[in-house]
Motif scaffolding. Structure first.
Motif, short mmCIF file in Angstrom:
data_model
loop_
_atom_site.label_atom_id
_atom_site.label_comp_id
_atom_site.label_asym_id
_atom_site.label_seq_id
_atom_site.Cartn_x
_atom_site.Cartn_y
_atom_site.Cartn_z
N ALA A 72 -41.88 -10.83 -8.01
CA ALA A 72 -41.01 -9.64 -8.55
C ALA A 72 -41.97 -8.34 -8.79
O ALA A 72 -41.58 -7.34 -8.44
CB ALA A 72 -40.33 -10.03 -9.83
N ARG A 73 -43.12 -8.62 -9.14
CA ARG A 73 -44.06 -7.38 -9.32
C ARG A 73 -44.49 -6.84 -8.08
O ARG A 73 -44.64 -5.59 -7.78
CB ARG A 73 -45.14 -7.91 -10.10
CG ARG A 73 -44.87 -8.32 -11.61
CD ARG A 73 -46.01 -8.70 -12.57
NE ARG A 73 -45.77 -9.72 -13.52
CZ ARG A 73 -46.45 -9.84 -14.60
NH1 ARG A 73 -47.59 -9.12 -14.80
NH2 ARG A 73 -46.15 -10.99 -15.37
N LEU A 74 -44.69 -7.86 -7.04
CA LEU A 74 -44.91 -7.39 -5.76
C LEU A 74 -43.80 -6.52 -5.23
O LEU A 74 -44.19 -5.68 -4.62
CB LEU A 74 -45.19 -8.67 -4.80
CG LEU A 74 -45.76 -8.70 -3.50
CD1 LEU A 74 -47.16 -7.84 -3.52
CD2 LEU A 74 -45.90 -10.16 -2.79
N GLU A 75 -42.72 -6.86 -5.49
CA GLU A 75 -41.55 -6.02 -5.09
C GLU A 75 -41.48 -4.77 -5.36
O GLU A 75 -41.05 -3.77 -4.79
CB GLU A 75 -40.32 -6.92 -5.25
CG GLU A 75 -39.00 -6.57 -4.51
CD GLU A 75 -38.00 -7.53 -4.54
OE1 GLU A 75 -37.15 -7.46 -3.89
OE2 GLU A 75 -38.36 -8.87 -5.05
N ARG A 76 -42.13 -4.67 -6.81
CA ARG A 76 -41.99 -3.27 -7.23
C ARG A 76 -43.36 -2.47 -6.88
O ARG A 76 -43.42 -1.09 -7.04
CB ARG A 76 -42.23 -3.51 -8.77
CG ARG A 76 -41.11 -3.94 -9.80
CD ARG A 76 -41.78 -3.85 -11.18
NE ARG A 76 -40.42 -4.63 -11.81
CZ ARG A 76 -39.58 -3.79 -12.27
NH1 ARG A 76 -39.12 -2.52 -11.87
NH2 ARG A 76 -38.50 -4.72 -13.03
N GLY A 77 -44.23 -2.91 -5.99
CA GLY A 77 -45.25 -2.48 -5.43
C GLY A 77 -46.48 -2.65 -6.12
O GLY A 77 -47.44 -2.00 -5.58
N VAL A 78 -46.64 -3.66 -6.95
CA VAL A 78 -47.92 -3.97 -7.53
C VAL A 78 -48.68 -4.95 -6.63
O VAL A 78 -48.38 -6.00 -6.74
CB VAL A 78 -47.63 -4.45 -8.97
CG1 VAL A 78 -49.00 -4.65 -9.68
CG2 VAL A 78 -46.69 -3.38 -9.77
N VAL A 79 -49.85 -4.59 -6.04
CA VAL A 79 -50.37 -5.44 -5.02
C VAL A 79 -51.83 -5.45 -5.25
O VAL A 79 -52.69 -4.49 -5.41
CB VAL A 79 -50.10 -4.81 -3.63
CG1 VAL A 79 -50.84 -5.83 -2.71
CG2 VAL A 79 -48.66 -4.63 -3.35
#
Ligand code: ATP
Ligand code: MG
Length: 237
Positions: free
Chosen positions: A74-81
């Protein structure tokens, strides 16, 4: 609105508390450093931000939304990579396959071919090596793959954990140029780096962690002129 705000973050590894009070605000488009000695808690902080470690206290806000209990995906989907410490590539798989793996979520996958072109023009050497197993590349080239894989996920906040370990000095320059180009496209960059001189070439502001606590947060000119900081982190008298 800040992009990321970490407030009083506390994290434990098993029964051992590693973070006690981490505080960090990152503005959109900023290049910020996270500094500290071995074992200070830098990697744990990044791991908590991307969701590898549960928080035991405090909050992690992304665009003012509390993401502290969201899944890694879910965080990856927000762009936290995250570009993890030690790169974590699949050595037997090709460079191209490693890169493409970064785009496994639906939205980045739709743009996969175009993003791959961007990554390969950012790191032209990877174009030549695209079909080779990632494990055959030099340390610096592997770091380019790790950064490229993160870019394939369409980051808005790119977290890098000591990306220059095992990278030859000349290649570090290339990677720094690439990171600047990435930042210039509007990606916000949070860099963890042991070499403070090198980190301060890239970041405009840095936050310092000691024993799991944020102890200092200032722009780089202030840090360079701070006697205590200079003695501890820049080797100055
Ligand atoms: N998986 C783990 N299990 C148990 N303890 C851990 C784990 N990872 C880190 N620690 C401990 O948590 C503390 C913070 O470690 P962390 O790796 O976050 O520091 P760091 O600042 O990234 O250090 P380094 O510069 O060595 O990478 C240290 O005391 C470390 O021993
Ligand atoms: Mg670390």
């Amino acid at each position: 609105m800040s992009l990321l705000r970490v407030e009083h973050l506390a994290v434990a590894h098993g029964g051992l508390q590693a973070l006690w009070d981490i505080n960090l605000t990152v503005e959109p488009g900023e290049r910020i450093g996270l500094l500290g000695a071995n074992g200070a808690g830098k990697s744990t902080t990044l791991g908590a931000i991307v969701g590898y470690y549960p928080t035991m206290g405090g909050r992690i806000l992304f665009e003012e939304t509390d993401i502290g209990r969201e899944s890694v995906a879910a965080r990856l989907e927000r762009g936290v990579v995250l570009v993890p410490e030690g790169r974590r590539l699949f050595a037997a798989m090709s460079v191209r396959e490693n890169l493409e793996m970064g785009a496994f979520l639906a939205a980045p996958r739709r743009q996969r071919a175009a993003t791959l072109d961007q990554v390969l023009s950012l790191f032209p050497i990877l174009k030549e090596k695209a079909a080779q197993p990632a494990g055959t590349l030099s340390g610096g080239q592997q770091q380019m793959v790790a950064i490229g894989r993160a870019l394939m996920a369409k980051p808005r906040l790119l977290l890098l954990d000591e990306p220059f370990i095992g990278v030859a000095p000349l290649i570090i320059r290339d990677v720094l140029v690439a990171l600047s180009a990435i930042a210039d496209t509007g990606v916000t960059v949070l860099l963890v780096e042991q070499n403070t001189h090198r980190a301060l070439e890239f970041v405009r502001r840095a936050s310092v962690i000691e024993n799991g606590r944020t102890v200092l947060d200032a722009d780089r000119e202030t840090l360079r002129n701070d006697k205590g900081f200079g003695a501890k982190f820049l080797g100055l008298d």
